[in-house]
Design an enzyme around this catalytic site. Structure first.
Site, PDB file in Angstrom:
ATOM      1  N   HIS A  35       3.545  -5.841  33.696  1.00 26.52           N
ATOM      2  CA  HIS A  35       3.348  -5.954  35.155  1.00 26.52           C
ATOM      3  C   HIS A  35       3.615  -7.530  35.325  1.00 26.52           C
ATOM      4  O   HIS A  35       4.239  -7.811  36.534  1.00 26.52           O
ATOM      5  CB  HIS A  35       1.991  -5.686  35.521  1.00 26.52           C
ATOM      6  CG  HIS A  35       1.792  -4.418  35.948  1.00 26.52           C
ATOM      7  ND1 HIS A  35       1.870  -3.152  35.122  1.00 26.52           N
ATOM      8  CD2 HIS A  35       1.567  -3.802  36.998  1.00 26.52           C
ATOM      9  CE1 HIS A  35       1.373  -2.103  35.623  1.00 26.52           C
ATOM     10  NE2 HIS A  35       1.286  -2.464  36.988  1.00 26.52           N
ATOM     11  N   LYS A 100      -7.719   4.531  34.011  1.00 25.30           N
ATOM     12  CA  LYS A 100      -9.125   4.811  33.875  1.00 25.30           C
ATOM     13  C   LYS A 100      -9.981   3.484  34.579  1.00 25.30           C
ATOM     14  O   LYS A 100      -9.410   2.367  34.586  1.00 25.30           O
ATOM     15  CB  LYS A 100      -9.550   5.198  32.504  1.00 25.30           C
ATOM     16  CG  LYS A 100      -9.359   4.085  31.399  1.00 25.30           C
ATOM     17  CD  LYS A 100     -10.038   4.441  30.290  1.00 25.30           C
ATOM     18  CE  LYS A 100     -10.123   3.179  29.236  1.00 25.30           C
ATOM     19  NZ  LYS A 100     -10.501   3.586  27.868  1.00 25.30           N
TER      20      LYS A 100
END
Length: 171
Positions: A35, A100
């Site tokens: 990222h 999650k």
């Protein structure tokens, strides 16, 4: 609900927090280090390794593939570690992320603003999830090993809508 990727605004707008999905199609993997590099590439106006428009990014760090397997265990990782980068990626067209755990308000706002969604998988079920990955190809940042960006072709990949495009959340 069976969904064929890519997701669109129209599909996301029909999903509701708590819906169970089975995704089939292409998803991309990316974690913290990937990222960071993607955002640097965006700021430098460099060509990205995949098209962000309607993309689905899975926050996963797969284990090495055993002999004759496509990938090793491929369970979700904690999504909040990508929250510094996620709003920009949603604003540039990413339609869904899979991981999650909770997301920040800034990510939730970006999801709503962009008619996107956040999907979750069951932590600890990486061996089961890896059976849904039919093809895996490293497409960027190979030096990051498990955190490289991969293009996965998945079939009936199970997940749950955690945050829908209307801002509703299972949390």
């Amino acid at each position: 609900m069976k969904i064929t990727l890519p997701l669109t605004k129209e599909i996301c707008d029909k999903l509701h927090a708590g819906d169970s999905l089975q995704l089939s199609g292409v998803i991309y993997t990316a974690r913290d280090a990937a990222h960071k590099r993607l955002v640097e590439m965006i700021h430098n106006n460099e060509k990205l390794p995949f098209e962000l428009e309607n993309a689905c990014i899975y926050y996963v760090g797969p284990t090495p593939a055993p002999p004759h397997a496509i990938v090793g265990s491929a369970g979700p990782t904690t999504s909040m570690r990508m929250d510094a980068y996620a709003p920009l990626l949603y604003d540039l067209g990413v339609r869904a992320t899979i991981g999650k755990g909770y997301r920040t308000q800034q990510v939730k706002d970006a999801i709503v603003r962009n008619h996107a969604c956040y999907l979750i998988c069951i932590g600890g079920a990486g061996a089961l999830l890896s059976q849904c990955i039919k093809k895996a190809e490293c497409i960027a940042f190979e030096d990051l090993k498990a955190e490289a960006i991969y293009r996965y072709e998945v079939e009936d990949f199970p997940c749950i809508v955690a945050i829908d495009s209307h801002g509703n959340s299972v949390y």
